[in-house]
Design a protein around this motif. Structure first.
Motif, mmCIF file in Angstrom:
data_model
loop_
_atom_site.group_PDB
_atom_site.id
_atom_site.type_symbol
_atom_site.label_atom_id
_atom_site.label_comp_id
_atom_site.label_asym_id
_atom_site.label_seq_id
_atom_site.Cartn_x
_atom_site.Cartn_y
_atom_site.Cartn_z
ATOM 1 N N ALA A 72 27.276 44.894 39.563
ATOM 2 C CA ALA A 72 27.299 44.450 38.161
ATOM 3 C C ALA A 72 27.260 45.655 37.221
ATOM 4 N N ALA A 73 26.481 46.682 37.583
ATOM 5 C CA ALA A 73 26.364 47.878 36.738
ATOM 6 C C ALA A 73 27.693 48.638 36.723
ATOM 7 N N ILE A 74 28.304 48.765 37.892
ATOM 8 C CA ILE A 74 29.604 49.449 37.998
ATOM 9 C C ILE A 74 30.650 48.646 37.200
ATOM 10 N N GLY A 75 30.565 47.323 37.322
ATOM 11 C CA GLY A 75 31.495 46.441 36.602
ATOM 12 C C GLY A 75 31.390 46.613 35.089
ATOM 13 N N LEU A 85 39.922 51.425 25.987
ATOM 14 C CA LEU A 85 41.169 52.183 26.130
ATOM 15 C C LEU A 85 42.339 51.372 26.652
ATOM 16 N N GLY A 86 42.052 50.306 27.346
ATOM 17 C CA GLY A 86 43.120 49.534 27.997
ATOM 18 C C GLY A 86 43.494 50.195 29.319
ATOM 19 N N PHE A 87 44.104 49.408 30.181
ATOM 20 C CA PHE A 87 44.477 49.903 31.509
ATOM 21 C C PHE A 87 45.995 49.912 31.658
ATOM 22 N N ALA A 88 46.521 50.973 32.269
ATOM 23 C CA ALA A 88 47.927 50.975 32.670
ATOM 24 C C ALA A 88 48.084 49.975 33.816
ATOM 25 N N ASP A 89 49.337 49.538 34.049
ATOM 26 C CA ASP A 89 49.572 48.623 35.174
ATOM 27 C C ASP A 89 49.124 49.306 36.458
ATOM 28 N N GLU A 90 48.565 48.538 37.356
ATOM 29 C CA GLU A 90 48.158 49.040 38.665
ATOM 30 C C GLU A 90 47.232 50.236 38.567
ATOM 31 N N ILE A 91 46.268 50.172 37.672
ATOM 32 C CA ILE A 91 45.290 51.258 37.552
ATOM 33 C C ILE A 91 44.528 51.408 38.874
ATOM 34 N N GLU A 92 44.239 52.673 39.227
ATOM 35 C CA GLU A 92 43.435 52.953 40.427
ATOM 36 C C GLU A 92 41.986 53.152 39.975
ATOM 37 N N VAL A 93 41.063 52.430 40.590
ATOM 38 C CA VAL A 93 39.636 52.580 40.243
ATOM 39 C C VAL A 93 38.866 52.892 41.532
ATOM 40 N N GLU A 109 31.773 42.626 46.436
ATOM 41 C CA GLU A 109 31.285 42.524 45.043
ATOM 42 C C GLU A 109 31.826 43.668 44.190
ATOM 43 N N TYR A 110 31.907 44.861 44.763
ATOM 44 C CA TYR A 110 32.497 45.978 43.993
ATOM 45 C C TYR A 110 33.951 45.660 43.664
ATOM 46 N N ARG A 111 34.640 45.092 44.624
ATOM 47 C CA ARG A 111 36.048 44.766 44.380
ATOM 48 C C ARG A 111 36.162 43.741 43.252
ATOM 49 N N ALA A 112 35.297 42.732 43.305
ATOM 50 C CA ALA A 112 35.325 41.707 42.238
ATOM 51 C C ALA A 112 34.995 42.337 40.882
ATOM 52 N N ALA A 113 34.237 43.453 40.911
ATOM 53 C CA ALA A 113 33.857 44.129 39.657
ATOM 54 C C ALA A 113 34.975 45.045 39.141
ATOM 55 N N GLY A 114 36.065 45.176 39.912
ATOM 56 C CA GLY A 114 37.208 45.954 39.416
ATOM 57 C C GLY A 114 37.545 47.196 40.224
ATOM 58 N N VAL A 115 36.758 47.486 41.291
ATOM 59 C CA VAL A 115 37.052 48.655 42.125
ATOM 60 C C VAL A 115 38.283 48.351 42.991
ATOM 61 N N THR A 116 39.247 49.302 43.039
ATOM 62 C CA THR A 116 40.458 49.071 43.843
ATOM 63 C C THR A 116 40.547 50.012 45.046
ATOM 64 N N ALA A 151 37.311 44.031 55.537
ATOM 65 C CA ALA A 151 37.014 42.600 55.331
ATOM 66 C C ALA A 151 37.054 42.248 53.840
ATOM 67 N N ALA A 152 36.707 43.221 52.975
ATOM 68 C CA ALA A 152 36.663 42.958 51.529
ATOM 69 C C ALA A 152 38.040 43.098 50.886
ATOM 70 N N GLY A 153 39.066 43.441 51.694
ATOM 71 C CA GLY A 153 40.409 43.622 51.126
ATOM 72 C C GLY A 153 40.567 44.966 50.435
ATOM 73 N N LEU A 154 39.672 45.929 50.780
ATOM 74 C CA LEU A 154 39.788 47.271 50.195
ATOM 75 C C LEU A 154 40.294 48.251 51.268
ATOM 76 N N ALA A 155 41.475 47.937 51.820
ATOM 77 C CA ALA A 155 42.020 48.792 52.889
ATOM 78 C C ALA A 155 42.444 50.153 52.334
ATOM 79 N N ASN A 156 42.597 50.252 51.015
ATOM 80 C CA ASN A 156 42.955 51.533 50.400
ATOM 81 C C ASN A 156 41.691 52.368 50.239
ATOM 82 N N PHE A 157 41.207 52.927 51.366
ATOM 83 C CA PHE A 157 40.014 53.758 51.257
ATOM 84 C C PHE A 157 40.227 55.120 51.892
ATOM 85 N N ASN A 158 39.413 56.071 51.405
ATOM 86 C CA ASN A 158 39.440 57.449 51.900
ATOM 87 C C ASN A 158 38.184 57.707 52.712
#
Ligand SMILES: C[S@@+](CC[C@H](N)C(=O)[O-])C[C@H]1O[C@@H](n2cnc3c(N)ncnc32)[C@H](O)[C@@H]1O
Ligand code: SF4
Length: 384
Positions: A72-75, A85-93, A109-116, A151-158
């Motif tokens: 919630a805090a990150i969100g 500022l607004g977001f460009a299309d497909e912003i990376e967070v 929950e992080y993903r639901a808060a906007g983390v990509t 499992a959270a659908g965040l396969a784009n990880f480093n």
């Protein structure tokens, strides 16, 4: 105008690692989560006032350990940035996370808060090394965190890995890399363990492998990464197709970024005056929390330093940069760079073809030599 990114710094960690000289502090009392988030929002408001607003192309929530903060805090930080500022299309967070701080279900929950995208500090999969590095997690906790990400659908990880660890052999480094690749990350960062002044390791340095061994481990790791479908695109960065880090690419292409949070740096271009300015916030968290919003340090980048500043970033990229990028990001004619780089071309450290510059294989290994040549006479040489 260059693209605009946002970096937000979260300065606390469960425990300070003995090698780390980032602006991070062992959390001794309760996390001042709400107060800190509010300070971040005020910080952003104060800085946005100065800007020609452009939609954000990326956000990086870094640290320290941002994953100590609740979703919630990150969100709140992400949402406030979107509003201001607004977001460009497909912003990376991107959120940096330590595997020792991840509870079940947290990444969803992080993903639901906007983390990509998530960057996970794995460092090694060898329990002995993890202990030596003062890490708070086991290799299995890193494996579980990676499973949670998928499992959270965040396969784009480093995954961050370090090499040249105490007594490490090339076979050990390869075993670490294979363990990392088995978790199917989209991106991998491999950092040479450096002994930084002021750290615990500087006071009692561990014995690191000899240069020939390190060279061999790097070569073997690179082949393994290529076999696994990763391309090296930066000194320490490897990515699968389409998974390069947008935020870091913006740094390396001399883009703009707002820095909020304790010790955060920023770089902003003001087109009316043609100035580029570096900003830096108060480093110490308590002082940052008490600071008047907008009271950050601002320093104009002198024109004479622009070629160095630009090249310091651009030559980190395997594919380098082109003339147009240099001219548009620095406001200087390409002839300035042609003159500055001529001796390096002669020495075979950099090359230019079809208006594109890159470090040669030899130059890539001696990046610092390239940069020293570009330094204006008065400037100190930064640590590698
Ligand atoms: C700011 S840390 C963020 C990650 C998170 N705090 C963690 O450690 O899990 C970014 C990365 O820098 C790397 N790093 C930090 N200090 C280093 C050093 N002295 N030498 C090499 N790499 C280092 C580590 O791989 C670390 O994951
Ligand atoms: S490496 Fe990461 S977890 Fe360790 S002290 Fe630095 S920022 Fe904190």
């Amino acid at each position: 105008m260059p693209p605009l990114a946002l970096y937000a710094h979260f300065p606390w960690c469960v425990q300070k690692c003995p090698y780390c000289d980032f602006n991070s502090y062992t959390l001794r009392d309760e996390l001042p989560e709400q107060r800190y988030v509010e300070a971040l929002l005020r910080d952003l408001d104060a800085q946005v006032g100065d800007l020609v607003a452009r939609p954000l192309t990326s956000i990086f929530l870094g640290g320290g350990t941002p994953s100590l903060f609740a979703p919630a805090a990150i969100g709140r930080v992400i949402e406030h940035a979107r509003m201001r500022l607004g977001f460009a299309d497909e912003i990376e967070v991107t959120l940096e996370a330590n595997p020792g701080t991840i509870e079940r279900g947290r990444f969803a929950e992080y993903r639901a808060a906007g983390v990509t995208r998530v960057s996970l500090g794995a460092q090694s999969f060898d329990e002995r090394q993890l202990k030596l590095l003062g890490r708070i997690h086991s290799a299995d906790e890193t494996r579980r965190a990676a499973e949670e990400l998928h499992a959270a659908g965040l396969a784009n990880f480093n995954l961050d890995l370090m090499y040249a660890l105490p007594a490490q052999t090339a076979a050990d480094a390869l075993a670490d890399l294979r363990a990392a690749l088995a978790l199917e990350p989209a991106h991998l960062s491999q950092y040479h363990l450096t002994i930084e002044p002021g750290t615990q390791f500087a006071a009692a340095p561990p014995v690191q492998p000899a240069d020939e061994i390190v060279e061999d481990m790097l070569q073997r790791c690179l082949s393994s990464l290529e076999d696994a479908g990763f391309e090296q695109y930066e000194v320490s960065g490897y990515a699968r197709a389409g998974a390069r880090c947008v935020h870091n690419l913006n740094y390396w292409n001399f883009g703009d970024y707002i820095g909020i949070g304790a010790g955060a740096h920023g770089k902003l271009t003001f087109p009316a005056s043609g100035f580029a300015v570096r900003t830096q916030q108060t480093r110490e968290p308590r002082r940052y929390l008490a600071a008047v919003p907008g009271s950050l340090a601002r320093k104009q980048i002198p024109k004479a330093e622009l070629p160095f500043e630009f090249a310091m970033n651009g030559f980190r990229l395997v594919h380098g940069f082109d003339d147009e990028m240099f001219e548009s990001r620095t406001g200087l004619p390409i002839e300035v760079l042609v003159r500055a780089l001529a001796p390096l071309v002669v020495r075979g450290l950099v090359e230019r073809s079809a208006k594109r510059w890159r470090a040669t294989d030899k130059g890539f290994r001696f990046l610092n030599d390239i940069l020293v040549e570009l330094l204006p006479p008065t400037q100190a040489i930064p640590a590698p």
